[in-house]
Scaffold this motif. Structure first.
Motif, mmCIF file in Angstrom:
data_model
loop_
_atom_site.group_PDB
_atom_site.id
_atom_site.type_symbol
_atom_site.label_atom_id
_atom_site.label_comp_id
_atom_site.label_asym_id
_atom_site.label_seq_id
_atom_site.Cartn_x
_atom_site.Cartn_y
_atom_site.Cartn_z
ATOM 1 N N PRO A 81 0.804 -1.227 0.000
ATOM 2 C CA PRO A 81 0.000 0.000 0.000
ATOM 3 C C PRO A 81 0.835 1.275 0.000
ATOM 4 O O PRO A 81 0.380 2.316 -0.481
ATOM 5 N N ASN A 82 2.073 1.205 0.518
ATOM 6 C CA ASN A 82 2.892 2.423 0.589
ATOM 7 C C ASN A 82 3.414 2.878 -0.768
ATOM 8 O O ASN A 82 3.985 3.967 -0.875
ATOM 9 N N ILE A 83 3.218 2.067 -1.811
ATOM 10 C CA ILE A 83 3.679 2.477 -3.141
ATOM 11 C C ILE A 83 3.035 3.796 -3.551
ATOM 12 O O ILE A 83 3.659 4.626 -4.220
ATOM 13 N N VAL A 84 1.795 4.030 -3.128
ATOM 14 C CA VAL A 84 1.128 5.285 -3.486
ATOM 15 C C VAL A 84 1.877 6.486 -2.919
ATOM 16 O O VAL A 84 1.957 7.541 -3.562
ATOM 17 N N THR A 85 2.453 6.348 -1.729
ATOM 18 C CA THR A 85 3.213 7.466 -1.167
ATOM 19 C C THR A 85 4.460 7.723 -1.994
ATOM 20 O O THR A 85 4.885 8.869 -2.162
ATOM 21 N N GLY A 86 5.060 6.650 -2.516
ATOM 22 C CA GLY A 86 6.215 6.810 -3.384
ATOM 23 C C GLY A 86 5.861 7.470 -4.695
ATOM 24 O O GLY A 86 6.609 8.310 -5.210
ATOM 25 N N GLU A 87 4.704 7.099 -5.258
ATOM 26 C CA GLU A 87 4.267 7.716 -6.521
ATOM 27 C C GLU A 87 4.100 9.232 -6.346
ATOM 28 O O GLU A 87 4.493 10.012 -7.218
ATOM 29 N N ILE A 88 3.532 9.643 -5.240
ATOM 30 C CA ILE A 88 3.321 11.073 -4.992
ATOM 31 C C ILE A 88 4.658 11.771 -4.753
ATOM 32 O O ILE A 88 4.879 12.898 -5.229
ATOM 33 N N ALA A 89 5.570 11.105 -4.029
ATOM 34 C CA ALA A 89 6.889 11.687 -3.790
ATOM 35 C C ALA A 89 7.652 11.870 -5.100
ATOM 36 O O ALA A 89 8.296 12.903 -5.325
ATOM 37 N N ILE A 90 7.579 10.885 -5.985
ATOM 38 C CA ILE A 90 8.272 10.970 -7.275
ATOM 39 C C ILE A 90 7.687 12.095 -8.114
ATOM 40 O O ILE A 90 8.423 12.914 -8.684
ATOM 41 N N ARG A 91 6.381 12.150 -8.206
ATOM 42 C CA ARG A 91 5.708 13.175 -9.017
ATOM 43 C C ARG A 91 6.087 14.587 -8.572
ATOM 44 O O ARG A 91 6.320 15.479 -9.384
ATOM 45 N N ASN A 92 6.196 14.778 -7.247
ATOM 46 C CA ASN A 92 6.381 16.130 -6.712
ATOM 47 C C ASN A 92 7.784 16.406 -6.173
ATOM 48 O O ASN A 92 8.029 17.480 -5.628
ATOM 49 N N HIS A 93 8.703 15.431 -6.311
ATOM 50 C CA HIS A 93 10.083 15.593 -5.831
ATOM 51 C C HIS A 93 10.124 15.828 -4.320
ATOM 52 O O HIS A 93 10.848 16.694 -3.839
ATOM 53 N N TYR A 94 9.355 15.016 -3.582
ATOM 54 C CA TYR A 94 9.346 15.100 -2.130
ATOM 55 C C TYR A 94 10.390 14.141 -1.555
ATOM 56 O O TYR A 94 10.336 12.930 -1.804
ATOM 57 N N TYR A 95 11.319 14.676 -0.760
ATOM 58 C CA TYR A 95 12.358 13.861 -0.138
ATOM 59 C C TYR A 95 12.105 13.634 1.350
ATOM 60 O O TYR A 95 12.973 13.124 2.058
#
Length: 572
Positions: free
Chosen positions: A499-513
């Motif tokens: 389920p945490n893959i969605v958090t990674g998708e959002i981080a990648i899209r927005n460059h969140y570190y």
């Protein structure tokens, strides 16, 4: 700070922490080759419980996974006088797939949170359990959450158990990714070709009060995202490097006995870790990995390997990396297959996982550790402010209470929202339903915020909650392995069964570190969510959080209720 007051490791190498440590120190490995296990077409080398061990830890009325957890927790509790029925005690379970093996046998679904409640009731907890489902860093994520909840004064004790049980579902998925080795794994070695899987349950009991005989304190724990790829580690180790440097704080390399690495023995993970360790200034510190003894125990790894490291330091020993012979990584790190002696009293544990998540945790024996704040040691009281909110159901979408005039229902509604409000991110079509829902909801939320986007952001976290985990993707993946005559496990589907893959998708899209985390709860409870979010604010780097409830049972049953939360740290 928090204190370890008891622990247990239940694994194929032993049923107590001491049995496990003695086996590892003696050089024993639980890895064995299994042909035709789970009727899989390829052989598997893994660390699995024997039938005799299973008989000993089986608890009537519980599943195999639940029995492992209950047995480990009870063994740890037997070392204390703790009454878990008190409201000041919380159970935190870290796992990646929990009882997914039951889904293979029946269409009925048992959420990881349902499993957590069964475990809590059997042991006697009265507070609601929290399940951490954050890919391979779940164990460290659970320890970090426990430390935060205790430091925030929400509980006095936390029982943290990390566990996973291997199954056809999990093993076939890793085989589809071509990530497994049919020979015993060789972490960081020139000849490494892949990982081995393992199963275990490991428990650590933490207290916010020092007790007689307590010697281990849990220090600063940190989670950071790579913002690069959902399944491949970033080459420069950015997320892992960021986690390491913050976790270390003012600790000098010469104070560390070793760095306990993830060390999966995959080509890219070990390479990335070596670069991150060197970048963090730790080239002079011994590095070891435990996967050659246990395999990758997934949700148990962070807890198990932290406990084992503590016992090793107690024994003045740096455990050698089994399977290692010649370095096959470019980062300058100190590795050896042989045990070494040490007189140091601290170590740092690091993990990384799918979804771009990384974690690091500093542990110290006999020394009080303080959280490292921004320039001072003054306790901060965060002020939380929700600015915008988005709600999406199968037949409606709202932004800040305003309905969006979009035609379509179910999965078609999400596609319509994508076309109308985004349209420039084709990766959307590769995502599972949960990730599509979270992606669209976050896009609407951030558009409402109106701030500059797509530039590196170090201080925004993404923290989501739900009840059904990744059940929609789980069922879709099962379709690819259920028919022996049409056995075709899909790697592109399997990666989304976290389920945490969605958090990674959002981080990648927005460059969140910043931090990315996912929690599975018994129900949609604003009180429990706020409790976890308030504790998450103890990371002083976090200035805002994209957060909320994100549940996707199937294409026509889902809900997103997410908000943008800003945080201001002010002195008490």
């Amino acid at each position: 700070m928090t204190y370890k007051i008891a622990d247990n490791i239940l694994s194929p190498l032993g049923e107590t922490t001491q049995q496990n440590y003695d086996a590892v120190k003696a050089g024993r490995s639980a890895l064995e080759r299994y042909d035709h296990r789970w009727a899989l077409p390829e052989p598997v080398t893994a660390s699995l419980f024997s039938e005799e061990q299973e008989k000993r830890f089986t608890v009537n009325g519980l599943s195999r996974f639940q029995s492992m957890v209950v047995t480990s927790i009870r063994q740890a509790l037997s070392q204390t006088s703790l009454d878990v029925s008190q409201p000041n005690v919380v159970l935190i379970l870290s796992t990646t797939k929990a009882d997914v093996a039951l889904l293979e046998k029946s269409a009925s679904f048992l959420s990881p949170s349902d499993s957590g409640q069964c475990i809590a009731q059997k042991v006697g907890f009265t507070t609601q359990p929290i399940v951490v489902c954050n890919a391979c860093i779940s164990g460290l994520s659970a320890l970090i959450l426990a430390t935060r909840l205790l430091e925030d004064g929400q509980y006095d004790y936390a029982v943290v158990c990390g566990a996973d049980s291997q199954s056809r579902f999990i093993v076939s998925g890793f085989q589809s990714l071509k990530a497994l080795s049919t020979e015993p794994c060789r972490p960081f070695d020139m000849e490494r070709i892949g990982l081995n899987l393992g199963e275990a349950a490991a428990t650590m009991i933490l207290s916010r009060h020092a007790e007689h005989g307590t010697t281990w304190t849990i220090g600063q724990g940190v989670m950071r995202n790579d913002a690069s790829h959902i399944s491949n580690p970033v080459k420069n180790g950015e997320g892992s490097y960021r986690a390491l440097t913050v976790a270390l704080g003012d600790t000098r390399p010469e104070e560390l006995a070793f760095v306990s690495a993830h060390g999966t023995a995959t080509i890219f993970n070990d390479q990335m870790e070596s670069v991150a360790i060197e970048r963090a200034g730790l080239s002079s510190v011994s590095v070891n990995g435990y996967k050659g003894y246990y395999g990758h125990t997934m949700g148990a790894a962070g807890v198990l390997e932290t406990i084992l490291s503590m016992v090793a330091v107690d024994d003045r020993t740096v455990i050698g990396t089994r399977g290692f012979e010649e370095s096959g990584v470019s980062g300058k790190i100190r590795l050896t297959a042989n045990h070494q002696t040490t007189d140091k009293k601290a170590f740092v544990k690091m993990l990384s996982g799918f979804g771009g998540c990384n974690a690091a945790l500093l542990c110290n024996k006999g020394t009080v550790l303080l959280l490292h704040h921004d320039g001072d040691d003054v306790t901060k009281e965060p002020s939380l402010c929700y600015t915008h909110q988005v709600r999406i159901t199968p037949d409606s979408a709202e932004v800040d209470g305003r309905s969006l005039a979009i035609e379509g229902t179910g999965k078609d509604l999400l596609k319509a929202l994508y076309h109308h409000y985004v349209g420039d991110y084709p990766k959307f079509y590769k995502m599972d339903g949960l990730s599509r829902l979270g992606f669209i909801a976050s896009e609407l939320l951030l558009q409402a915020d109106g701030k500059e986007r797509f530039v590196a952001c170090n201080d925004r976290a993404v923290i989501f909650f739900n009840h059904s985990s990744s059940v929609s993707a789980d069922r879709k993946y099962l379709e690819s392995i259920n028919d022996p005559e049409n056995f075709f496990p899909s790697p592109s589907v399997f990666v989304y069964t976290l389920p945490n893959i969605v958090t990674g998708e959002i981080a990648i899209r927005n460059h969140y570190y910043g931090e990315t985390s996912f929690y599975i709860l018994p129900e949609h409870s604003e009180q429990q969510m706020d409790s976890i979010l308030r504790a998450s604010c103890l990371d002083p780097a976090t200035k805002s959080i994209v957060t909320g409830w994100l549940d996707y049972e199937d294409d026509y049953h889902y809900i997103a209720e997410i908000k943008l939360m800003n945080i201001e740290h002010s002195n008490k």
